[in-house]
Scaffold this active site. Structure first.
Site, short mmCIF file in Angstrom:
data_model
loop_
_atom_site.label_atom_id
_atom_site.label_comp_id
_atom_site.label_asym_id
_atom_site.label_seq_id
_atom_site.Cartn_x
_atom_site.Cartn_y
_atom_site.Cartn_z
N ASN A 148 25.91 46.40 -12.42
CA ASN A 148 27.21 46.70 -11.81
C ASN A 148 27.68 45.59 -10.87
O ASN A 148 28.53 45.81 -10.01
CB ASN A 148 27.19 48.07 -11.10
N ARG A 286 25.14 47.21 2.15
CA ARG A 286 24.52 48.44 2.64
C ARG A 286 25.03 48.74 4.04
O ARG A 286 25.19 47.82 4.86
CB ARG A 286 22.99 48.33 2.68
N GLN A 315 23.79 58.54 3.45
CA GLN A 315 24.71 58.91 2.37
C GLN A 315 24.25 60.23 1.76
O GLN A 315 23.08 60.31 1.40
CB GLN A 315 24.77 57.81 1.31
N HIS A 334 30.72 55.81 -1.59
CA HIS A 334 30.01 54.71 -2.28
C HIS A 334 30.36 54.72 -3.78
O HIS A 334 29.71 55.38 -4.59
CB HIS A 334 28.50 54.91 -2.09
#
Ligand code: NDP
Length: 386
Positions: A148, A286, A315, A334
């Site tokens: 990704n 991050r 998260q 995210h």
């Protein structure tokens, strides 16, 4: 028979499957550095372009695993001692998790996971696994490197333009029926001629630089390993020996380094104090790389003109996380690395890694983070143990 425990984010509130906007996605067979996209023997348990990253999508793994006689548990219930994740962890041989909805594999959890042999990140970034504890327990840690990277690089470009041009507030004015052009443009600039710098120029950082080149920005970077003179020349890059030097020279900073113990809270009040007034900071790496309240202070003081990103800690972020409401932010959950296009690649890569693991053949070196009790493959280049 192995128990495979897979943690995925919840299905859409509007129901599963969603109504898709498009019928297909482009086929990507290789990445810019020559690495091939995932090549599982297959068949894939899904059609590329389908939502496989949420619980009902199961990354398309059920048929493959059940045909081999393995048990697949898929859940989004991942936090706390009474979660489904902790219940099944004790006898799981394989844990699959995504950075978007991370099942934190702390050293305490690893100590309870007596049968765990493989921790597989469906995506990129294995910082939700305590890599020291995994190495000590001889757990192999893998991720689908490259799957990704471009998804994230595109997201960074979008956020650079949207912050500098003041897109989100202007859209909101239009959506609410307003037309005050002066309100829209009093924080809107062109990126042309601005200085842009990336802290880390790995797969994503370099892809961002390449994508921003046509916007006629002046491009800067820092990285422990310098890029080749050919790439520096092609992109007109200015190299900085460290992040401190870079942040003083640029208008827009992109943070793209991995999170490991010594990079935690790397971006703090001191780093903000070095930036030009009115700088922008993008972070899709991050959340914990940046000190949470220092960002809020920098936005309130005007040191930062905008902050955007999609990574938080923890998260999911709590409802009262200050990054949801701080001024001039372009935060999203995210999402950058989990577009439907990205999912097709990391789900195929997950299958490829499982085929290697259960078939007793080597896992691609570029997918390895920890193996044989030490950092390995990509992990040896990108991470550090304490
Ligand atoms: P790469 O491993 O390709 O690149 C990471 C780069 O960071 C390497 O060039 C490495 O240097 C450099 N680096 C390591 N430590 C430092 C440091 N202290 N200062 C500056 N540079 C450093 O990773 P990717 O580009 O694929 O991904 C980067 C990060 O992005 C991931 O670790 C992950 O946290 C995040 N990510 C986020 C996603 C999202 O959905 N938001 C999706 C995918 C990734 P070198 O190897 O040269 O020593």
């Amino acid at each position: 028979m192995a128990k495979v425990l897979c943690v995925l984010y919840p299905d859409p509130d509007s129901g599963y499957p969603p109504k898709y906007a498009r019928d297909d996605i482009p086929v990507i067979t290789a990445y810019a550095n020559g690495q091939t996209a995932p090549t599982p023997k297959g068949p894939l348990g899904f059609k590329p372009g389908q939502l496989v990253g949420s619980v009902s999508g199961e990354l398309g793994l059920r048929n493959y695993l059940e045909k081999l006689g393995h048990e697949l548990i898929v859940t989004s219930d991942k936090d706390g001692p009474n979660s489904k994740f902790e219940k099944h962890l004790a006898d799981a041989e394989v844990v699959i998790s995504q950075p978007f909805w991370p099942a934190y594999l702390t050293k305490e959890r690893i100590a309870k996971a007596k049968k765990l042999k493989l921790a597989l990140t469906a995506g990129i970034g294995s910082d939700h696994v305590d890599l020291d504890a995994a190495a000590r327990a001889h757990i192999t840690v893998t991720e689908v490197t490259g799957s990704n990277s471009i998804s994230v690089a595109e997201h960074v470009v979008m956020m650079v333009l949207s912050l500098v041009r003041n897109y989100l507030p202007s859209h909101e004015i239009a959506a609410k029926g307003g037309w005050n052009i002066a309100d829209c443009v009093s924080r809107s600039y062109d990126v042309e001629g601005m200085n842009f710098g990336t802290i880390a120029a790995g797969r994503i950082g370099l892809a961002v630089l390449r994508r921003l080149k046509p916007f006629d920005l002046r491009l800067h970077y820092t990285d422990p390993h310098r890029l080749s003179p050919e790439i520096e020349k092609e992109l007109g890059l200015t190299f900085h020996p460290d992040a401190e030097s870079l942040v003083q020279a640029v208008d827009i900073v992109n943070l793209q380094m991995p999170l490991y113990p010594s990079t935690e809270h790397f971006f703090n009040d001191r780093m903000f104090s070095l930036m030009k007034r009115g700088s922008y900071l993008i972070n899709t790496a991050r959340g914990k790389l940046v000190e949470r309240d220092a960002v809020v202070r920098a936005l309130e003081s005007g040191r930062l003109a905008g902050y955007a990103g999609d990574v938080w800690f923890p998260q999911p972020a709590p409802a009262d996380h200050p990054w949801r409401t701080m001024p001039f932010n372009g935060m999203t959950p995210h999402i950058s690395g989990t577009s439907l296009s990205a999912q097709a690649r990391y789900a195929a890569g997950t299958l490829e890694i499982l085929e290697s693991y259960f078939g007793g053949t080597p896992i691609r070196d570029e997918y390895l983070i920890v193996d044989g009790g030490m950092l390995a493959g990509t992990g040896a280049k990108s991470y550090k143990l304490t």
